[in-house]
Design a protein around this motif. Structure first.
Motif, mmCIF file in Angstrom:
data_model
loop_
_atom_site.group_PDB
_atom_site.id
_atom_site.type_symbol
_atom_site.label_atom_id
_atom_site.label_comp_id
_atom_site.label_asym_id
_atom_site.label_seq_id
_atom_site.Cartn_x
_atom_site.Cartn_y
_atom_site.Cartn_z
ATOM 1 N N MET A 1 0.843 -1.190 0.000
ATOM 2 C CA MET A 1 0.000 0.000 0.000
ATOM 3 C C MET A 1 0.881 1.245 0.000
ATOM 4 N N SER A 2 0.696 2.135 -0.991
ATOM 5 C CA SER A 2 1.537 3.319 -1.115
ATOM 6 C C SER A 2 0.666 4.558 -1.260
ATOM 7 N N LEU A 3 1.092 5.659 -0.589
ATOM 8 C CA LEU A 3 0.393 6.932 -0.695
ATOM 9 C C LEU A 3 1.168 7.927 -1.561
ATOM 10 N N GLU A 4 2.138 7.429 -2.310
ATOM 11 C CA GLU A 4 2.948 8.315 -3.143
ATOM 12 C C GLU A 4 2.091 9.036 -4.176
ATOM 13 N N TRP A 5 1.201 8.297 -4.844
ATOM 14 C CA TRP A 5 0.319 8.886 -5.855
ATOM 15 C C TRP A 5 -0.645 9.876 -5.204
ATOM 16 N N PHE A 6 -1.135 9.554 -4.019
ATOM 17 C CA PHE A 6 -2.037 10.451 -3.286
ATOM 18 C C PHE A 6 -1.341 11.772 -2.946
ATOM 19 N N ASP A 7 -0.119 11.687 -2.421
ATOM 20 C CA ASP A 7 0.620 12.893 -2.043
ATOM 21 C C ASP A 7 0.957 13.748 -3.262
ATOM 22 N N ARG A 8 1.289 13.105 -4.372
ATOM 23 C CA ARG A 8 1.622 13.842 -5.585
ATOM 24 C C ARG A 8 0.418 14.622 -6.106
ATOM 25 N N VAL A 9 -0.733 13.946 -6.148
ATOM 26 C CA VAL A 9 -1.951 14.603 -6.632
ATOM 27 C C VAL A 9 -2.373 15.709 -5.679
ATOM 28 N N SER A 10 -2.237 15.487 -4.376
ATOM 29 C CA SER A 10 -2.602 16.511 -3.388
ATOM 30 C C SER A 10 -1.821 17.792 -3.630
ATOM 31 N N GLY A 11 -0.524 17.656 -3.909
ATOM 32 C CA GLY A 11 0.299 18.829 -4.164
ATOM 33 C C GLY A 11 -0.098 19.566 -5.423
ATOM 34 N N LYS A 37 -8.960 5.097 6.538
ATOM 35 C CA LYS A 37 -8.733 3.899 5.729
ATOM 36 C C LYS A 37 -8.613 4.257 4.258
ATOM 37 N N HIS A 38 -9.503 5.130 3.786
ATOM 38 C CA HIS A 38 -9.414 5.687 2.438
ATOM 39 C C HIS A 38 -9.126 7.187 2.585
ATOM 40 N N SER A 57 -15.612 16.234 -2.287
ATOM 41 C CA SER A 57 -14.732 15.318 -1.556
ATOM 42 C C SER A 57 -14.115 14.345 -2.550
ATOM 43 N N LEU A 58 -12.804 14.210 -2.476
ATOM 44 C CA LEU A 58 -12.067 13.295 -3.351
ATOM 45 C C LEU A 58 -11.436 12.205 -2.487
ATOM 46 N N PHE A 59 -11.747 10.940 -2.799
ATOM 47 C CA PHE A 59 -11.265 9.814 -2.009
ATOM 48 C C PHE A 59 -10.161 9.069 -2.763
ATOM 49 N N PHE A 60 -9.327 8.371 -1.988
ATOM 50 C CA PHE A 60 -8.244 7.589 -2.568
ATOM 51 C C PHE A 60 -8.259 6.176 -1.997
ATOM 52 N N ASP A 61 -8.276 5.196 -2.887
ATOM 53 C CA ASP A 61 -8.207 3.784 -2.505
ATOM 54 C C ASP A 61 -6.743 3.357 -2.543
ATOM 55 N N PRO A 62 -6.084 3.222 -1.383
ATOM 56 C CA PRO A 62 -4.647 2.928 -1.383
ATOM 57 C C PRO A 62 -4.311 1.526 -1.871
ATOM 58 N N TYR A 63 -5.259 0.617 -1.802
ATOM 59 C CA TYR A 63 -4.986 -0.762 -2.222
ATOM 60 C C TYR A 63 -4.967 -0.888 -3.743
ATOM 61 N N ASN A 64 -5.907 -0.190 -4.383
ATOM 62 C CA ASN A 64 -5.943 -0.182 -5.847
ATOM 63 C C ASN A 64 -5.229 1.029 -6.434
ATOM 64 N N GLU A 65 -4.776 1.944 -5.535
ATOM 65 C CA GLU A 65 -4.077 3.164 -5.951
ATOM 66 C C GLU A 65 -4.877 3.930 -7.006
ATOM 67 N N GLU A 66 -6.113 4.269 -6.643
ATOM 68 C CA GLU A 66 -6.973 5.015 -7.560
ATOM 69 C C GLU A 66 -7.824 6.017 -6.788
#
Length: 216
Positions: A1-11, A37-38, A57-66
């Motif tokens: 499980m990675s939040l790299e894509w989440f952090d990049r999009v947040s920025g 969790k999400h 509200s924008l959600f992120f699924d860390p397991y599917n990275e979407e």
């Protein structure tokens, strides 16, 4: 499980949001919540009284990275989830949500202007069956019941009521968050359902309780 894509999009979204809101002379901001969790990003504008008006509200699924957004269809009584595959789709979705927010805000301003007109003005009659501007009267059958609380920082409550006109049920959810600056953020949503829907909802939840995870 990675939040790299989440952090990049947040920025990247912070810059896009600033340009979108400045175009319409609005002060737009966002809150990043990584601990759930999400993880999610909440978008809002600041009102004159320092209150926050949330519009997406924008959600992120860390397991599917979407990333995905949720919307409720009142006709079907269902929540739909829209998957956003890349940054362009995400920006477009936030932009569209902001447009919908502005349109709803304009409608509210129009309703207020009509309400301030002379009470004998034929343009607005709150008791008329032809009026498109109305409020739903709810008989609240329960007080606010706390479903979750954590360190006086997060509190989730529910309240159940009955719509006077239709007899439908209403479930009100209030999410209160205390920030590090001691500001209180309040997010309220209402879910309306019929008696037939209630039994289906209860059965679906009961049959999947073991699959749910506790809030972190």
């Amino acid at each position: 499980m990675s939040l790299e894509w989440f952090d990049r999009v947040s920025g990247e979204l912070q810059d896009h949001l600033k340009s979108i809101c400045e175009k319409y002379d609005r002060n737009g901001s966002m809150i990043v919540e990584r601990g759930s969790k999400h993880p999610r990003i909440e978008f809002y504008t600041e009102l004159e009284d320092d209150e926050r008006d949330y519009f997406s509200s924008l959600f992120f699924d860390p397991y599917n990275e979407e990333f995905y957004m949720e919307s409720f269809d009142p006709d079907l009584g269902q929540i739909s989830k829209v998957i956003l595959s890349d940054i362009e789709d995400i920006v477009d979705a936030v932009h569209e949500s902001f447009h919908n927010y502005l349109e709803a805000d304009d409608d509210d301003d129009y309703a207020y202007e009509l309400d301030m007109d002379d009470e004998n003005d034929d343009l607005y009659d709150p008791d008329s069956e032809d009026s498109d501007i109305y409020e739903i009267d709810v008989d609240w059958e329960t007080p606010e019941v706390t479903a979750y609380i954590q360190d006086n920082e997060v509190e989730v409550t529910y309240q159940f009521g009955i719509v006077q006109e239709t007899g439908d049920g209403v479930l009100k959810r209030i999410n209160r968050i205390r920030t590090a600056d001691d500001d209180l953020i309040k997010d309220e949503t209402n879910f309306i359902f019929s008696k037939e829907e209630a039994s289906t909802i209860i059965a679906m939840i009961a049959s999947h309780m073991d699959s749910l995870s506790e809030m972190e």
